[in-house]
Design a protein around this motif. Structure first.
Motif, PDB file in Angstrom:
ATOM      1  N   VAL A 144       0.853  -1.184   0.000  1.00  0.00           N
ATOM      2  CA  VAL A 144       0.000   0.000   0.000  1.00  0.00           C
ATOM      3  C   VAL A 144       0.894   1.241   0.000  1.00  0.00           C
ATOM      4  N   ASP A 145       0.604   2.144  -0.929  1.00  0.00           N
ATOM      5  CA  ASP A 145       1.322   3.416  -0.963  1.00  0.00           C
ATOM      6  C   ASP A 145       0.690   4.324   0.108  1.00  0.00           C
ATOM      7  N   GLN A 146       1.414   4.526   1.181  1.00  0.00           N
ATOM      8  CA  GLN A 146       0.871   5.265   2.323  1.00  0.00           C
ATOM      9  C   GLN A 146       0.499   6.710   1.987  1.00  0.00           C
ATOM     10  N   ASP A 147       1.138   7.267   0.967  1.00  0.00           N
ATOM     11  CA  ASP A 147       0.815   8.654   0.599  1.00  0.00           C
ATOM     12  C   ASP A 147      -0.537   8.746  -0.115  1.00  0.00           C
ATOM     13  N   LYS A 148      -0.848   7.694  -0.874  1.00  0.00           N
ATOM     14  CA  LYS A 148      -2.112   7.728  -1.622  1.00  0.00           C
ATOM     15  C   LYS A 148      -3.289   7.209  -0.807  1.00  0.00           C
ATOM     16  N   CYS A 149      -3.014   6.322   0.151  1.00  0.00           N
ATOM     17  CA  CYS A 149      -4.084   5.669   0.920  1.00  0.00           C
ATOM     18  C   CYS A 149      -4.846   6.682   1.776  1.00  0.00           C
ATOM     19  N   VAL A 150      -6.191   6.578   1.736  1.00  0.00           N
ATOM     20  CA  VAL A 150      -7.003   7.465   2.577  1.00  0.00           C
ATOM     21  C   VAL A 150      -7.668   6.679   3.715  1.00  0.00           C
ATOM     22  N   GLY A 151      -7.350   5.383   3.774  1.00  0.00           N
ATOM     23  CA  GLY A 151      -7.880   4.555   4.867  1.00  0.00           C
ATOM     24  C   GLY A 151      -9.360   4.236   4.754  1.00  0.00           C
ATOM     25  N   CYS A 152      -9.862   4.106   3.523  1.00  0.00           N
ATOM     26  CA  CYS A 152     -11.300   3.839   3.359  1.00  0.00           C
ATOM     27  C   CYS A 152     -11.677   2.416   3.772  1.00  0.00           C
ATOM     28  N   GLY A 153     -10.701   1.495   3.689  1.00  0.00           N
ATOM     29  CA  GLY A 153     -10.936   0.132   4.156  1.00  0.00           C
ATOM     30  C   GLY A 153     -11.560  -0.817   3.154  1.00  0.00           C
ATOM     31  N   LYS A 154     -11.723  -0.354   1.910  1.00  0.00           N
ATOM     32  CA  LYS A 154     -12.322  -1.235   0.890  1.00  0.00           C
ATOM     33  C   LYS A 154     -11.464  -2.477   0.656  1.00  0.00           C
ATOM     34  N   CYS A 155     -10.159  -2.279   0.625  1.00  0.00           N
ATOM     35  CA  CYS A 155      -9.232  -3.388   0.360  1.00  0.00           C
ATOM     36  C   CYS A 155      -9.269  -4.406   1.487  1.00  0.00           C
ATOM     37  N   ALA A 156      -9.339  -3.896   2.744  1.00  0.00           N
ATOM     38  CA  ALA A 156      -9.350  -4.781   3.913  1.00  0.00           C
ATOM     39  C   ALA A 156     -10.596  -5.664   3.878  1.00  0.00           C
ATOM     40  N   LYS A 157     -11.705  -5.068   3.438  1.00  0.00           N
ATOM     41  CA  LYS A 157     -12.971  -5.794   3.361  1.00  0.00           C
ATOM     42  C   LYS A 157     -12.906  -6.845   2.258  1.00  0.00           C
ATOM     43  N   GLU A 158     -12.241  -6.516   1.176  1.00  0.00           N
ATOM     44  CA  GLU A 158     -12.207  -7.393   0.000  1.00  0.00           C
ATOM     45  C   GLU A 158     -11.207  -8.535   0.147  1.00  0.00           C
ATOM     46  N   CYS A 159     -10.088  -8.284   0.810  1.00  0.00           N
ATOM     47  CA  CYS A 159      -8.983  -9.256   0.874  1.00  0.00           C
ATOM     48  C   CYS A 159      -9.469 -10.645   1.315  1.00  0.00           C
ATOM     49  N   PRO A 160      -9.354 -11.662   0.435  1.00  0.00           N
ATOM     50  CA  PRO A 160      -9.869 -12.988   0.791  1.00  0.00           C
ATOM     51  C   PRO A 160      -9.102 -13.637   1.937  1.00  0.00           C
ATOM     52  N   ALA A 161      -7.873 -13.227   2.150  1.00  0.00           N
ATOM     53  CA  ALA A 161      -7.091 -13.807   3.246  1.00  0.00           C
ATOM     54  C   ALA A 161      -7.170 -12.918   4.494  1.00  0.00           C
ATOM     55  N   SER A 162      -7.862 -11.809   4.385  1.00  0.00           N
ATOM     56  CA  SER A 162      -8.002 -10.837   5.492  1.00  0.00           C
ATOM     57  C   SER A 162      -6.656 -10.479   6.117  1.00  0.00           C
ATOM     58  N   ILE A 163      -5.721 -10.109   5.264  1.00  0.00           N
ATOM     59  CA  ILE A 163      -4.395  -9.775   5.786  1.00  0.00           C
ATOM     60  C   ILE A 163      -4.148  -8.268   5.747  1.00  0.00           C
ATOM     61  N   ILE A 164      -5.158  -7.501   5.284  1.00  0.00           N
ATOM     62  CA  ILE A 164      -4.999  -6.039   5.285  1.00  0.00           C
ATOM     63  C   ILE A 164      -5.743  -5.475   6.488  1.00  0.00           C
ATOM     64  N   THR A 165      -5.035  -4.683   7.262  1.00  0.00           N
ATOM     65  CA  THR A 165      -5.664  -4.069   8.434  1.00  0.00           C
ATOM     66  C   THR A 165      -5.517  -2.552   8.328  1.00  0.00           C
ATOM     67  N   LEU A 166      -6.390  -1.841   9.033  1.00  0.00           N
ATOM     68  CA  LEU A 166      -6.271  -0.386   9.058  1.00  0.00           C
ATOM     69  C   LEU A 166      -5.570  -0.008  10.350  1.00  0.00           C
ATOM     70  N   GLU A 167      -4.478   0.696  10.212  1.00  0.00           N
ATOM     71  CA  GLU A 167      -3.685   1.076  11.386  1.00  0.00           C
ATOM     72  C   GLU A 167      -3.657   2.598  11.485  1.00  0.00           C
ATOM     73  N   GLU A 168      -3.643   3.049  12.715  1.00  0.00           N
ATOM     74  CA  GLU A 168      -3.530   4.510  12.929  1.00  0.00           C
ATOM     75  C   GLU A 168      -2.072   4.910  12.851  1.00  0.00           C
ATOM     76  N   VAL A 169      -1.801   5.877  12.014  1.00  0.00           N
ATOM     77  CA  VAL A 169      -0.420   6.356  11.914  1.00  0.00           C
ATOM     78  C   VAL A 169      -0.385   7.857  12.123  1.00  0.00           C
ATOM     79  N   ALA A 170       0.674   8.316  12.713  1.00  0.00           N
ATOM     80  CA  ALA A 170       0.817   9.751  12.933  1.00  0.00           C
ATOM     81  C   ALA A 170       1.224  10.425  11.635  1.00  0.00           C
ATOM     82  N   VAL A 171       0.628  11.570  11.341  1.00  0.00           N
ATOM     83  CA  VAL A 171       1.022  12.298  10.134  1.00  0.00           C
ATOM     84  C   VAL A 171       1.500  13.703  10.463  1.00  0.00           C
TER      85      VAL A 171
END
Lengths: 191, 70
Positions: free
Chosen positions: B43-70
């Motif tokens: 995931v390109d952290q600069d482009k990601c807005v954290g919408c979570g669509k990918c995490a929901k779609e991932c069949p292996a459920s290996i994508i998580t949404l993490e809080e990062v300081a900006v």
């Protein structure tokens, strides 16, 4: 998002499965799903087939996603473990070679043609209506029956895990996916 | 006075468990994910807005949404 031509390949996969009910010799076309991913991974070093062209994945995506035929729950941890994925790949290989052996037996005329499709490597389904003779050797038809068994079995497994877990849960343990990823790892090294 | 640290949610792929199927790439509205060398998603952290669509779609459920300081 704009749809591309390859977003409609699920139609090809569905047509393939339907054709097998009418003439089993169409099963030979399924070899494309074996060779194209291998060629892409070996030549280009990508999983382009899984990422773009896999009609079966698109079919699961459509049925489980748009048609809502999926619980959309997380897949169990063991199912995405390397042990299970590589174990399933080996099991799939063994079964595939057993199918090739059966084909060889018919080619060598040690055994007659069995007009049946074996589901889940166990259940023999009568399939004689889809065979109308061949101009070639009966072994050609035996391979078709065997190969269609492989394709139907994996579709059924994929549908079951689609319903139970996420639409494309099959992609997690798909032997072709595991194999192409393995080829990419060997070819490209670390990402 | 200290400025409060702003935090944003970003998608993070567990690269060791990724099967590189590309489901996440298809659903990302910002083209923030790519499959690296057919091995794993990143995931390109600069482009990601954290919408979570990918995490929901991932069949292996290996994508998580993490809080990062900006």
């Amino acid at each position: 998002m704009k749809k591309r031509w390859y977003d409609y390949l699920w139609i090809v996969s569905l047509t393939y499965l339907i054709l097998g009910f009418f003439n089993i010799l169409f099963a030979w076309l399924g070899l494309l799903c074996f060779f194209i991913p291998l060629i892409i991974s070996a030549a280009a070093g990508t999983k382009g087939y899984c990422n773009r062209y896999c009609g079966r994945g698109q079919l699961f995506s459509l049925l489980g996603g748009r048609f809502g035929l999926s619980r959309k729950k997380d897949i169990p941890r063991w199912m995405k473990s390397k042990w299970f994925r590589y174990g399933f790949l080996i099991f799939f290989f063994v079964m595939f070679f057993q199918m090739l052996w059966n084909t060889y037996l018919v080619f060598s005329e040690a055994r007659g043609l069995r007009q049946a499709v074996t589901l889940l490597w166990t259940f023999q389904l009568p399939w004689h209506w889809a065979y109308h003779g061949t101009l070639l050797h009966p072994g050609v038809a035996q391979f078709a029956f065997g190969f269609y068994s492989v394709m139907l079995t994996s579709t059924v497994l994929g549908l079951v895990t689609m319903v139970l877990f996420k639409p494309r849960s099959w992609c997690v343990y798909c032997p072709m996916g595991t194999m192409t990823q393995l080829i990419c790892k060997v070819r490209n090294g670390k990402p | 006075m200290n400025k409060a640290v702003k935090k944003k949610r970003k998608a993070l792929a567990a690269q060791n468990d990724c099967v590189a199927c590309g489901c996440c790439v298809k659903v990302c509205p910002f083209s923030a994910i790519q499959i690296l060398k057919g091995i794993t998603a990143r995931v390109d952290q600069d482009k990601c807005v954290g919408c979570g669509k990918c995490a929901k779609e991932c069949p292996a459920s290996i994508i998580t949404l993490e809080e990062v300081a900006v």
